[in-house]
Design an enzyme around this catalytic site. Sequence first.
Site, PDB file in Angstrom:
ATOM      1  N   ARG A  50      -8.378   9.076  -8.535  1.00  0.00           N
ATOM      2  CA  ARG A  50      -8.828   9.281  -7.150  1.00  0.00           C
ATOM      3  C   ARG A  50      -7.635   9.666  -6.267  1.00  0.00           C
ATOM      4  O   ARG A  50      -6.587   9.056  -6.310  1.00  0.00           O
ATOM      5  CB  ARG A  50      -9.481   8.000  -6.638  1.00  0.00           C
ATOM      6  N   THR A  52       1.354   6.743   0.645  1.00  0.00           N
ATOM      7  CA  THR A  52       0.481   5.612   0.321  1.00  0.00           C
ATOM      8  C   THR A  52       0.315   5.438  -1.184  1.00  0.00           C
ATOM      9  O   THR A  52       0.488   6.387  -1.951  1.00  0.00           O
ATOM     10  CB  THR A  52      -0.919   5.857   0.940  1.00  0.00           C
ATOM     11  N   SER A  87       0.814  -1.225   0.000  1.00  0.00           N
ATOM     12  CA  SER A  87       0.000   0.000   0.000  1.00  0.00           C
ATOM     13  C   SER A  87       0.837   1.259   0.000  1.00  0.00           C
ATOM     14  O   SER A  87       0.320   2.349   0.234  1.00  0.00           O
ATOM     15  CB  SER A  87      -0.928   0.027   1.222  1.00  0.00           C
ATOM     16  N   THR A 108      -1.225   2.251   4.650  1.00  0.00           N
ATOM     17  CA  THR A 108      -0.657   3.595   4.542  1.00  0.00           C
ATOM     18  C   THR A 108       0.240   3.844   5.735  1.00  0.00           C
ATOM     19  O   THR A 108      -0.138   3.551   6.876  1.00  0.00           O
ATOM     20  CB  THR A 108      -1.781   4.646   4.561  1.00  0.00           C
ATOM     21  N   THR A 131      -4.892   6.561   8.889  1.00  0.00           N
ATOM     22  CA  THR A 131      -4.883   5.472   7.917  1.00  0.00           C
ATOM     23  C   THR A 131      -6.275   4.860   7.876  1.00  0.00           C
ATOM     24  O   THR A 131      -7.004   4.887   8.868  1.00  0.00           O
ATOM     25  CB  THR A 131      -3.832   4.392   8.266  1.00  0.00           C
ATOM     26  N   GLY A 132      -6.634   4.320   6.728  1.00  0.00           N
ATOM     27  CA  GLY A 132      -7.967   3.755   6.576  1.00  0.00           C
ATOM     28  C   GLY A 132      -8.726   4.477   5.479  1.00  0.00           C
ATOM     29  O   GLY A 132      -8.122   5.031   4.564  1.00  0.00           O
ATOM     30  N   GLY A 134      -6.747  10.315  -2.197  1.00  0.00           N
ATOM     31  CA  GLY A 134      -7.293  10.097  -0.859  1.00  0.00           C
ATOM     32  C   GLY A 134      -6.908  11.193   0.114  1.00  0.00           C
ATOM     33  O   GLY A 134      -6.551  12.306  -0.280  1.00  0.00           O
ATOM     34  N   ASP A 135      -6.968  10.842   1.371  1.00  0.00           N
ATOM     35  CA  ASP A 135      -6.660  11.813   2.435  1.00  0.00           C
ATOM     36  C   ASP A 135      -5.160  12.013   2.626  1.00  0.00           C
ATOM     37  O   ASP A 135      -4.730  13.063   3.116  1.00  0.00           O
ATOM     38  CB  ASP A 135      -7.240  11.293   3.762  1.00  0.00           C
TER      39      ASP A 135
HETATM   40  C1  SD4 Z   1      -6.523   6.358   1.288  1.00  0.00           C
HETATM   41  N1  SD4 Z   1      -6.076   6.496   3.647  1.00  0.00           N
HETATM   42  O1  SD4 Z   1      -6.001   6.544   0.195  1.00  0.00           O
HETATM   43  C2  SD4 Z   1      -5.664   5.868   2.422  1.00  0.00           C
HETATM   44  C3  SD4 Z   1      -5.805   4.387   2.440  1.00  0.00           C
HETATM   45  C4  SD4 Z   1      -5.080   3.719   3.510  1.00  0.00           C
HETATM   46  O2  SD4 Z   1      -3.783   2.005   4.038  1.00  0.00           O
HETATM   47  O3  SD4 Z   1      -4.915   4.181   4.609  1.00  0.00           O
HETATM   48  N2  SD4 Z   1      -4.568   2.598   3.192  1.00  0.00           N
HETATM   49  O4  SD4 Z   1      -7.721   6.510   1.502  1.00  0.00           O
END
Ligand code: SD4
Length: 333
Positions: free
Chosen positions: A221, A211, A89, A193, A244-245, A223-224
Amino acid sequence: MVSKLTRRKFLTKTLGIGAAALGAFRSGTRILAQPETVRQAEPPIVISTWDHGVASNEGAMKALRNGMNALDAAEQGVNVSENDPDVHSVGLGGYPDEDGIVTLDACIMDWQWRCGSVGALQDIKNPVSVARQVMEVTDHIMLVGEGAKTFALRMGFPEDKLLTEPAREWWLNWKRELSSQDDWLVPEDVHDTIGMLVLDTDGHLAGACTTSGLAGKIHGRVGDSPLIGSGLYVDGEIGGAAATGRGEEFIRTNGTHLVVENMRRGMSPQNACEDALRRIVKINGGMVDFQGAFVALSINGEIGAASLQPGFQYALFAEGRNELFDGKHLMGD
Ligand code: SD4
């Protein structure tokens, strides 16, 4: 015939084991139960998400031992995970998006509100170092896509093929099994992440987050993780947090900024993390079926870590020991 297998079921089925078990297997590190009390340590302290955080913490501590500051340590620490092809990841070996392309998100922030970030970066294995260059040599904060890659090449970063054979195989299998009902949710068992916070002996706090994002995400896309205040926030007078998440939840709550603002209002990092997670649960109607977690560190050396679901682990290097802990979780058993 269209398969009804969703992304998360596919991953659960393929991996067959939970994140906690995976973590123990990967690192071979003993997993400790998290003590209930507020924990505080003397700097230097390094905290990071997931089991591969153990090796990254080691990298950060090595940088500190070599006389580097918290910012250098955070960058060099997470570089360890970015360079590890077995971490699927982050960086090299990260799982690709639905078009089979690895796109990376990362950011970095120091104790003086200096920050840089990159989103949807391709072909460069150390996005956090590109983010640092955005911070150091430009007056911008965030570069994305082609522009970020062009900038990285101009700054001398080498171009790399990031899609490893195991990651390509994962993608081929996933495509084969994909359901027309796919929800593009972060799969339960793949949350790797790395978010890291470092407090050095000068009392300087810095953080980094990097990440490949959600495996099989729609191309484009973001992410955060590269968004200051969502995946990472550092306030040099208060503390910092990393997430993370499921990134969309951290974006719509400004999750890490919320954690740090909770700390500013007097909460311990632990309570600040739990409170921000409860906010996510609340805006989802009181029930969530996805994973999300924070780690937090105050400038006084107080430590916090919590997740929505069981299975979250974090690595803590404090008082000479680098250990992996199970995070406290709000939902599930
Ligand atoms: C995301 N927060 O791109 C990240 C994903 C993640 O381990 O934490 N993956 O949404």
